[in-house]
Design a protein around this motif. Structure first.
Motif, PDB file in Angstrom:
ATOM      1  N   UNK A 173       0.789  -1.325  -0.125  1.00  0.00           N
ATOM      2  CA  UNK A 173       0.062  -0.012  -0.019  1.00  0.00           C
ATOM      3  C   UNK A 173       0.763   1.184   0.172  1.00  0.00           C
ATOM      4  N   UNK A 174       2.231   1.149   0.042  1.00  0.00           N
ATOM      5  CA  UNK A 174       3.086   2.174   0.280  1.00  0.00           C
ATOM      6  C   UNK A 174       3.652   2.687  -1.192  1.00  0.00           C
ATOM      7  N   UNK A 175       3.107   2.170  -2.146  1.00  0.00           N
ATOM      8  CA  UNK A 175       3.716   2.392  -3.566  1.00  0.00           C
ATOM      9  C   UNK A 175       4.039   3.804  -3.942  1.00  0.00           C
ATOM     10  N   UNK A 196       4.787   6.118  -1.908  1.00  0.00           N
ATOM     11  CA  UNK A 196       6.236   6.462  -1.231  1.00  0.00           C
ATOM     12  C   UNK A 196       7.187   6.105  -1.894  1.00  0.00           C
ATOM     13  N   UNK A 197       7.068   4.788  -2.622  1.00  0.00           N
ATOM     14  CA  UNK A 197       8.332   4.134  -3.173  1.00  0.00           C
ATOM     15  C   UNK A 197       8.980   5.354  -4.389  1.00  0.00           C
ATOM     16  N   UNK A 251       8.242   8.650  -4.308  1.00  0.00           N
ATOM     17  CA  UNK A 251       9.073   9.849  -3.817  1.00  0.00           C
ATOM     18  C   UNK A 251      10.574   9.255  -3.394  1.00  0.00           C
ATOM     19  N   UNK A 252      10.384   8.163  -2.848  1.00  0.00           N
ATOM     20  CA  UNK A 252      11.929   7.477  -2.311  1.00  0.00           C
ATOM     21  C   UNK A 252      12.869   7.504  -3.731  1.00  0.00           C
ATOM     22  N   UNK A 267      14.528  10.756  -4.454  1.00  0.00           N
ATOM     23  CA  UNK A 267      15.873  11.203  -3.483  1.00  0.00           C
ATOM     24  C   UNK A 267      17.031  10.313  -3.950  1.00  0.00           C
ATOM     25  N   UNK A 327       2.846  14.495   0.289  1.00  0.00           N
ATOM     26  CA  UNK A 327       2.417  14.735   1.631  1.00  0.00           C
ATOM     27  C   UNK A 327       0.804  15.075   1.654  1.00  0.00           C
ATOM     28  N   UNK A 347       2.256   9.548   2.385  1.00  0.00           N
ATOM     29  CA  UNK A 347       2.859   9.043   3.579  1.00  0.00           C
ATOM     30  C   UNK A 347       1.930   8.349   4.767  1.00  0.00           C
ATOM     31  N   UNK A 348       0.750   8.200   4.362  1.00  0.00           N
ATOM     32  CA  UNK A 348      -0.074   7.536   5.175  1.00  0.00           C
ATOM     33  C   UNK A 348      -0.877   6.460   4.211  1.00  0.00           C
ATOM     34  N   UNK A 349      -0.868   5.257   5.222  1.00  0.00           N
ATOM     35  CA  UNK A 349      -1.707   4.237   4.625  1.00  0.00           C
ATOM     36  C   UNK A 349      -2.047   3.580   5.411  1.00  0.00           C
ATOM     37  N   UNK A 370      11.829   2.471   3.526  1.00  0.00           N
ATOM     38  CA  UNK A 370      11.598   3.748   2.693  1.00  0.00           C
ATOM     39  C   UNK A 370      11.477   5.049   3.437  1.00  0.00           C
ATOM     40  N   UNK A 391      16.526   7.627   3.502  1.00  0.00           N
ATOM     41  CA  UNK A 391      16.965   8.793   2.901  1.00  0.00           C
ATOM     42  C   UNK A 391      17.578   9.774   3.702  1.00  0.00           C
ATOM     43  N   UNK A 431      21.551  11.192   3.888  1.00  0.00           N
ATOM     44  CA  UNK A 431      21.742  12.803   4.042  1.00  0.00           C
ATOM     45  C   UNK A 431      22.737  12.518   5.256  1.00  0.00           C
ATOM     46  N   UNK A 448       3.738   2.874   9.312  1.00  0.00           N
ATOM     47  CA  UNK A 448       2.963   3.629   8.668  1.00  0.00           C
ATOM     48  C   UNK A 448       2.845   5.022   9.493  1.00  0.00           C
ATOM     49  N   UNK A 502       6.481   6.829   8.692  1.00  0.00           N
ATOM     50  CA  UNK A 502       6.798   7.308   7.318  1.00  0.00           C
ATOM     51  C   UNK A 502       6.538   9.038   7.380  1.00  0.00           C
ATOM     52  N   UNK A 503       5.654   9.427   7.953  1.00  0.00           N
ATOM     53  CA  UNK A 503       5.081  11.038   7.741  1.00  0.00           C
ATOM     54  C   UNK A 503       6.105  11.837   8.414  1.00  0.00           C
ATOM     55  N   UNK A 562       9.458  11.952   6.394  1.00  0.00           N
ATOM     56  CA  UNK A 562       9.619  12.590   5.388  1.00  0.00           C
ATOM     57  C   UNK A 562       9.160  13.968   5.805  1.00  0.00           C
ATOM     58  N   UNK A 563       8.426  14.281   6.487  1.00  0.00           N
ATOM     59  CA  UNK A 563       7.688  15.589   6.615  1.00  0.00           C
ATOM     60  C   UNK A 563       8.616  16.559   7.637  1.00  0.00           C
ATOM     61  N   UNK A 609      -9.880  -2.886  -2.923  1.00  0.00           N
ATOM     62  CA  UNK A 609     -10.748  -1.790  -2.398  1.00  0.00           C
ATOM     63  C   UNK A 609     -10.801  -0.854  -3.847  1.00  0.00           C
TER      64      UNK A 609
END
Lengths: 116, 311, 371
Positions: free
Chosen positions: A57-59, A61-62, A64-65, A68, A108, A113-115, B139, B143, B147, B279, B282-283, B286-287, C169
């Motif tokens: 479900x985080x594809x 994000x991949x 964005x990754x 970078x 964002x 970044x949320x799943x 993921x 990064x 850095x 999950x 992640x936020x 990145x943020x 879904x």
């Protein structure tokens, strides 16, 4: 001797050590046979093989990754010449990074970044 | 290459395994103390576990991807040793790569593949979920880690570990790149799948990638995990902690001592925090963390640009 | 010096035990956990990690089949014992290392084990009622459906079929796999079975089943039970050291520890849990968690234990059992249907948290049947 040869030597040594450990294990373990068992599902029988198309479900994000990750290709050579080039190099790199960060902010806001 | 250096190269794996054992022992003792179990059982845990797993039968599953599964299991410890080989012990480097820093980066990216393959190879539901959870976590930490690695490279103007160490003669990098050092340390915990980042092996996924491993295969993974932790801690020494610099004792001893100090911190970290779910991480990563590390990089770059080199 | 013997002796100093709790025998399981910790042994998370299988309480025939299947998955050397109320726990556990050390016996056992398909696979999980079987989801054209059936018929290695497809879904085609959790699972309620259909690690459908409890079995004291629930939730949340602290307190409560020894430690743990920002953060963010949030429930359990243990607060004349129920426990899902709705759409790890957050109140005693 080339440092890469040293690395190869150590890699060879590691493999030999793992091999040696396996030989030692063979000598002391109660059975040389590898026992075949079913996957652990609290004792229930598996209905199908676990290997399957996985719902990652985080594809988003991949992606964005990856942006970078590719950027890092420039980062390492750049790091070496910062002292030499000074302001010019710094400004160029951070303008580039700022553009990438705009992408992060956009991702964002899109919820990448949320799943759940 | 002279014979002493050759002998030293052979010492690296032994040293890594020994330190991994010491770390496991210390961690076992702390666990035993918390649980009210006999302290001795904690200290001797690595020895007893090693004997137990050597004697235990190996397992396989129908349809398991055995080759990749076993490669992944054996590879984790090897990656750790290969990381340590480029670390300078004083003026001695076993493999003096001109791009030692990038080598470390390459090895730690290899861990992505290894943890995931370990989960994939078993052909078991819990393992597979564990493997994918590691990727989700990776993921987020990779990064910031990359850095953080760049900061010492900018400071030294080189990717060679000896140069990075030499640039800290006057001032350790940890002093003027504290944020990079912190991010690096947290990333070490993450790529070792340890403590708050143990998602790949968590209780909530039934042991995850090690759920189906027994015998020597399990020994290699669990031992390898401690070895990766050791390698990460050891790498922080030339990157941020001045390398072998220190009074009285020889440089090599200082490197080991500083490594042990960092390891003590990593063990403590495990006791202080629950597992952070990927999950949720992640936020934040990145943020919050990525911009902060970039600010750290900017500060380092500006200082280096104005100063014409490290402080 | 006999090397094999030396290895065998060293190898059996730290036995890994996979505990199976028969529904209703929680007290027995807790006592076994205390005895395991006292010996410096380890509780195994699954059969691969185990040396010994300890069954706490006499299992029903259905549970027995599941136990047999898990027993088949434990690598040699292995040993299996049945712990019953009134039996000597210490003698039973002390007998384990000797059996594990017995090389001829273990070699014979290892030689004779084979994976016999269709027989030894264990019971088949029942098909969930909501049509996940063979991926016959709505909105699929007949051609697709035929494809799918062919997929399902195709046998993979060892006669186990490959995963079949279904729409997720977002309408993307996705493989469906099935995973049954419980009753034989570490840090899982002994009386709950959850058959899940998964897309990756997302639970798309589930069916919960509650196993029956036998009557007239001694239950652990309320404080021990609540501490056990809290330790389990923390363990699933991946905070092993904090879980160990609570488990140790639970053992001490069971062993009849005095109040002045228990209370300071309890207070310390409670304030540690309250203060932990990372715990707050880690236990939140589960969308649509039913009832009280997980963290509030956890703190509530620990606070109730404090109230139960603290002599200043216990009024011996007026003990109302309903007062001892943590407020959060009165509002939470307990029926199979509630549980099913609570876990659908969650990822696997979140499901574990939600289940651990249910605690064990619902089926413990008749004294709370005022609901």
């Amino acid at each position: 001797m080339s440092p890469y040869l040293s690395l190869l030597l150590v890699l060879g040594l590691c493999m030999a050590a793992v091999g040696g450990l396996h030989l030692l294990g063979r000598a002391v373990r109660v059975s040389r046979e590898i026992v075949e068992v079913l996957p652990f599902q609290s004792g229930w029988q598996p209905r199908e093989h676990a290997l399957s198309r996985f719902h990652a479900r985080w594809y988003p994000l991949t992606l964005v990754f990856l942006a970078f990750d590719v950027e890092m290709l420039f980062m390492y050579p750049w790091a070496v010449i910062v002292a030499e080039r000074g302001a010019e190099a710094i400004v160029e790199m951070f303008v580039f990074l700022a553009i990438l960060m705009v992408g992060v902010v956009w991702a964002w806001r899109e919820g990448a970044f949320r799943w759940m | 290459m002279s014979d002493p250096v050759l002998a030293a190269v052979l010492l690296v794996p032994i040293a890594v395994v020994t330190l991994a054992g010491v770390t496991a022992s210390a961690n076992g003792a702390l666990d035993a103390r918390t649980r009210g179990a006999p302290l001795r059982s904690g200290f001797t845990a690595p020895l007893h576990e090693a004997a137990r797993l050597l004697r235990q039968q190996r397992r396989t599953l129908p349809g398991a991807d055995s080759l990749l599964w076993r490669i992944a299991g054996a590879g984790i410890g090897m990656v750790a040793v290969l990381k340590v080989v480029v670390i300078p012990f004083g003026d001695t480097v076993f493999a003096d790569l001109p791009v030692g820093l990038v080598w470390f980066n390459a090895m730690d990216v290899l861990l992505w593949a290894l943890w995931w393959l370990l989960g994939w190879g078993a052909n078991s539901g819990w393992s597979l979920v564990g493997g994918y959870r590691f990727l989700a976590q990776a993921l987020s930490y990779e990064i910031p880690l990359m850095f953080a690695l760049t900061a010492p490279a900018i400071g030294a103007g080189s990717l060679r570990m000896l140069d990075i160490q030499a640039a800290q003669v006057d001032l350790w990098f940890v002093v003027w790149m504290p944020l990079a050092a912190l991010v690096f340390a947290v990333s070490v915990v993450a790529f070792s799948s340890w403590g708050p980042f143990q998602t790949a092996l968590g209780t909530d996924v039934g042991g995850g990638v090690v759920a189906e491993l027994s015998g020597i295969d399990r020994l290699l993974v669990l031992g390898g995990r401690y070895a990766v932790l050791v390698a990460g801690a050891a790498f922080s020494v030339p990157l941020f902690l001045g390398g072998g610099a220190g009074p009285v004792l020889p440089a090599g001893v200082w490197v080991v001592l500083k490594t042990c100090a960092v390891l003590a911190g990593l063990i403590t970290l495990r006791r202080l925090f629950p597992t952070l779910r990927p999950e949720r991480v992640a936020e934040i990563a990145w943020v919050v963390v990525v911009p902060l590390v970039l600010v750290q990089l900017a500060v380092v770059a500006v200082i280096v640009g104005m100063h014409g080199g490290a402080l | 010096m006999d090397v094999t013997g030396l290895v065998a002796r060293t190898a059996t100093r730290r036995v890994h035990v996979f505990l199976v709790e028969t529904p209703g025998f929680g007290l027995l399981r807790m006592l076994a956990q205390a005895a395991i910790a006292e010996r410096g042994w380890v509780e195994a998370l699954g059969p691969a990690d185990a040396d010994a299988l300890v069954v706490c309480g006499t299992p029903s025939s259905q549970l027995d089949r599941l136990i047999d299947a898990v027993w088949q998955q434990i690598p040699s050397p292995r040993h299996r014992v049945l712990l019953e109320p009134g039996g000597s726990l210490n003698d039973l556990l002390n007998s384990i290392p000797a059996v594990l050390r017995d090389d001829p016996r273990q070699r014979t056992d290892a030689r004779t084990r084979r994976l016999v398909l269709d027989d030894d696979r264990g019971p088949a999980p029942a098909v969930t009622p909501h049509g996940d079987d063979a991926g016959s989801g709505a909105g699929m054209d007949p051609g697709m459906e035929m494809d799918m059936d062919m997929d399902m018929d195709m046998s993979g290695p060892a006669g186990i079929p490959l995963a079949g497809g279904d729409n997720d879904r977002d309408g993307l085609e996705m493989d469906v796999t099935h995973l049954t959790m419980g009753p034989l699972l570490a840090e899982w309620p002994a009386d709950l079975v959850l058959h899940c259909s998964l897309h990756g690690d997302v639970v798309v459908d589930a069916r919960a089943e509650l196993l029956p409890w036998p009557d007239n079995i001694e239950q652990p004291p309320e404080a021990a039970r609540l501490l056990d629930d809290a330790a389990r939730l923390l363990s699933v949340a991946g905070w092993e050291p904090a879980a160990q602290q609570l488990a140790r307190l639970r053992d001490d409560v069971l062993a009849g520890g005095t109040v002045d020894r228990l209370l300071p430690r309890l207070r310390r743990v409670a304030s540690r849990l309250r203060r932990s920002r990372s715990l707050r953060w880690s236990l939140s963010g589960l969308p649509q968690t039913p009832g009280t949030p997980l963290r509030a429930r956890l703190l509530d359990w620990v606070q109730t234990v404090l109230d139960l243990v603290d002599p200043a607060l216990v009024d011996p004349d007026a003990v109302d059992p309903a007062q001892q129920i943590p407020a959060a426990d009165l509002r939470r899902p307990t029926s199979p249907d509630d549980i099913r709705l609570a876990v659908i759409g969650q990822e696997l790890a979140a499901t574990r948290l939600i289940i651990a957050g249910l605690g064990s109140r619902s089926r413990v005693s008749g004294s709370v049947s005022h609901e």
